[in-house]
Design an enzyme around this catalytic site. Sequence first.
Site, PDB file in Angstrom:
ATOM      1  N   LYS A 197       0.848  -1.207   0.000  1.00 47.29           N
ATOM      2  CA  LYS A 197       0.000   0.000   0.000  1.00 47.29           C
ATOM      3  C   LYS A 197       0.880   1.253   0.000  1.00 47.29           C
ATOM      4  CE  LYS A 197      -1.821   2.751   2.920  1.00 47.29           C
ATOM      5  NZ  LYS A 197      -1.655   4.025   2.170  1.00 47.29           N
ATOM      6  N   GLU A 272       9.951   0.852  10.514  1.00 44.71           N
ATOM      7  CA  GLU A 272      10.996   1.874  10.363  1.00 44.71           C
ATOM      8  C   GLU A 272      10.289   3.205  10.596  1.00 44.71           C
ATOM      9  OE1 GLU A 272      12.897   4.729   8.980  1.00 44.71           O
ATOM     10  OE2 GLU A 272      13.034   3.790   6.998  1.00 44.71           O
ATOM     11  N   CYS A 306      13.534  10.571   7.528  1.00 44.62           N
ATOM     12  CA  CYS A 306      13.410  10.092   8.913  1.00 44.62           C
ATOM     13  C   CYS A 306      14.739  10.173   9.647  1.00 44.62           C
ATOM     14  CB  CYS A 306      12.831   8.689   8.940  1.00 44.62           C
ATOM     15  SG  CYS A 306      13.680   7.580   7.820  1.00 44.62           S
ATOM     16  N   GLU A 403       9.773  15.212  16.119  1.00 41.93           N
ATOM     17  CA  GLU A 403      10.203  15.162  14.728  1.00 41.93           C
ATOM     18  C   GLU A 403       9.376  16.165  13.920  1.00 41.93           C
ATOM     19  OE1 GLU A 403       9.245  11.569  12.415  1.00 41.93           O
ATOM     20  OE2 GLU A 403      11.273  11.667  11.636  1.00 41.93           O
TER      21      GLU A 403
HETATM   22  P1  ADP Z   1       2.376  10.938   7.741  1.00 41.24           P
HETATM   23  O1  ADP Z   1       1.535  11.333   8.925  1.00 41.24           O
HETATM   24  O2  ADP Z   1       3.653  11.688   7.681  1.00 41.24           O
HETATM   25  O3  ADP Z   1       1.633  10.921   6.454  1.00 41.24           O
HETATM   26  P2  ADP Z   1       1.971   8.170   8.349  1.00 41.24           P
HETATM   27  O4  ADP Z   1       2.722   7.379   9.340  1.00 41.24           O
HETATM   28  O5  ADP Z   1       0.583   8.603   8.702  1.00 41.24           O
HETATM   29  O6  ADP Z   1       2.849   9.448   8.001  1.00 41.24           O
HETATM   30  O7  ADP Z   1       1.881   7.425   6.958  1.00 41.24           O
HETATM   31  C1  ADP Z   1       2.739   6.428   6.495  1.00 41.24           C
HETATM   32  C2  ADP Z   1       1.930   5.336   5.822  1.00 41.24           C
HETATM   33  O8  ADP Z   1       1.077   4.745   6.792  1.00 41.24           O
HETATM   34  C3  ADP Z   1       1.012   5.798   4.697  1.00 41.24           C
HETATM   35  O9  ADP Z   1       0.989   4.795   3.688  1.00 41.24           O
HETATM   36  C4  ADP Z   1      -0.340   5.874   5.374  1.00 41.24           C
HETATM   37  O10 ADP Z   1      -1.427   5.724   4.492  1.00 41.24           O
HETATM   38  C5  ADP Z   1      -0.261   4.704   6.332  1.00 41.24           C
HETATM   39  N1  ADP Z   1      -1.170   4.776   7.485  1.00 41.24           N
HETATM   40  C6  ADP Z   1      -1.626   5.873   8.129  1.00 41.24           C
HETATM   41  N2  ADP Z   1      -2.449   5.535   9.138  1.00 41.24           N
HETATM   42  C7  ADP Z   1      -2.520   4.182   9.150  1.00 41.24           C
HETATM   43  C8  ADP Z   1      -3.206   3.206   9.957  1.00 41.24           C
HETATM   44  N3  ADP Z   1      -3.988   3.567  10.960  1.00 41.24           N
HETATM   45  N4  ADP Z   1      -3.030   1.893   9.674  1.00 41.24           N
HETATM   46  C9  ADP Z   1      -2.225   1.518   8.658  1.00 41.24           C
HETATM   47  N5  ADP Z   1      -1.569   2.369   7.869  1.00 41.24           N
HETATM   48  C10 ADP Z   1      -1.706   3.689   8.091  1.00 41.24           C
END
Ligand code: ADP
Length: 499
Positions: A197, A272, A306, A403
């Site tokens: 994804k 990560e 990161c 961060e």
């Molecule tokens: P940012 O807030 O900087 O966008 P995230 O950690 O939210 O960073 O996003 C990293 C990835 O995790 C993206 O692919 C996002 O769609 C996914 N993501 C965000 N929330 C969830 C969740 N609750 N469960 C699984 N994947 C998630």
Amino acid sequence: MATATAAVTPDSKVTQYVAKQQKMLINGKWVDAQSGKTFPTYNPATGEVLSRVAEGDKADIDLAVKAARAAFETGPWSTMSASERGKLIWRLADALEKNAEEFAQLESLDNGKPLKVARAGDIPLSIDNFRYFAGWATKIEGNTIPLGLRQPGKFFAYTLREPVGVVGQIIPWNFPLLMAVWKLSPALAAGCTIVLKPAEQTPLTALRLGELITEVGFPDGVVNIVPGYGETAGAALAAHPDVDKVAFTGSTEVGKLIIKASVGNLKKVSLELGGKSPNVVLGDADIDATIPGAAAAIFYNQGQVCSAGSRLFIEKSIFDKVVDGVAQKAESIRVRQGFDPESDMGPLVSEEQMHRVLGYMEEGKKEGAKSLGGGERIGDKGYFVKPSVLVNTNPNMKVVKEEIFGPVVTAIPFSDPNELVTQANDSMYGLAAGIWTRDIKKAHALAAKLRAGTVWINCYNVFDAALPFGGYKQSGWGREMGHEALEHYTEVKSVCAAL
Ligand code: ADP
Ligand code: MG
């Protein structure tokens, strides 16, 4: 910002690709979402919609996992030789190399990063990574184990390393293609099948890679790509009862949600996550190398890295000199749209990310930090932020602890080296660290004391497919790259036979 120079325009191949409504890849076919929904991905240089993309959710993840399971259990992939797997991964590297310019342009459009950065960094690193892991496919092996039992020679025992199974991979938007490749390559080398994804902000290069994956001959269902939002598609993948392992790169906050979601079937998890990495300049450092090095450590990729060297610790004797030098570097960075050949820094990835960074700047100033320039939005179109150096901070400030994931560095003076170690390690994170010094003894002694998964000495943000990367503390579980990454995609089976 100096006057903008003429921007290069995307190749027609790229324009045509983004004009299409993007579908998702399930079981070797390009399909719409079950719901029929789509979502937009934006060009962060303009704020305009770049492409519309099929919006996957639980129903699509279910189909993709089913396809990945079938490919793992019964498809041609399950009986393919390691040599054939390696050959396919190598072919994918070749295909990516052939289309490198198209990928660089797509990445720049979707993420905002300067085209020249995508050309020099993201794309070649991705190609290298595939090639490195292509070589590993034939080198995954177990051991023969002499048993320490009372009757020597009575048993023959050995270990096998087998693929962990169906893997869910959830990736971020800062290096969209490279992060997909870091995850795909060890999983493919090990013989796993995958549901990937991409981040909702930047799905395009992963989808385009999906076309190459089918073209070079990976069997149906080995790699499935389901774009969609984190809370829906991502959450469904992390919680799926038929996924054996989930690999995630992103925020520490979401990393913790992934762990919770994985509990149902106790799937394996590797993470990560974030960082607030100390970059330490000792009094004897080569200042001419350190100033550009420390600036690049934080400002590379708009600070959306990161491992960014976001806490710059400088020995008091040279503090002013180094800080002024880094501030001058920040001032000279040309913040322009990614297709401008003179762009050193593009826009941040999204409006949300821009507001997050601007919010930290405001908060920092309110708490008493001083900006040596920058930290404000440039223009009112696109998500451009001028890079900034903050001084007069204290360890309790949010800008020092959290961060920011943007082009903002906090510069902190130190005089006592022992105190420096305590301060540098005073973080919930432990992803990376930097050391600048001419004294090789000091460098290695300090490297041993820093609680971080990577320590760079007289360099920063050097990545190689062979060098493991990952976090101590709340920066994550496990490692990307190197043979360490492979271990997360294999199970060890002990076989013991009576003779
Ligand atoms: P940012 O807030 O900087 O966008 P995230 O950690 O939210 O960073 O996003 C990293 C990835 O995790 C993206 O692919 C996002 O769609 C996914 N993501 C965000 N929330 C969830 C969740 N609750 N469960 C699984 N994947 C998630
Ligand atoms: Mg985008």
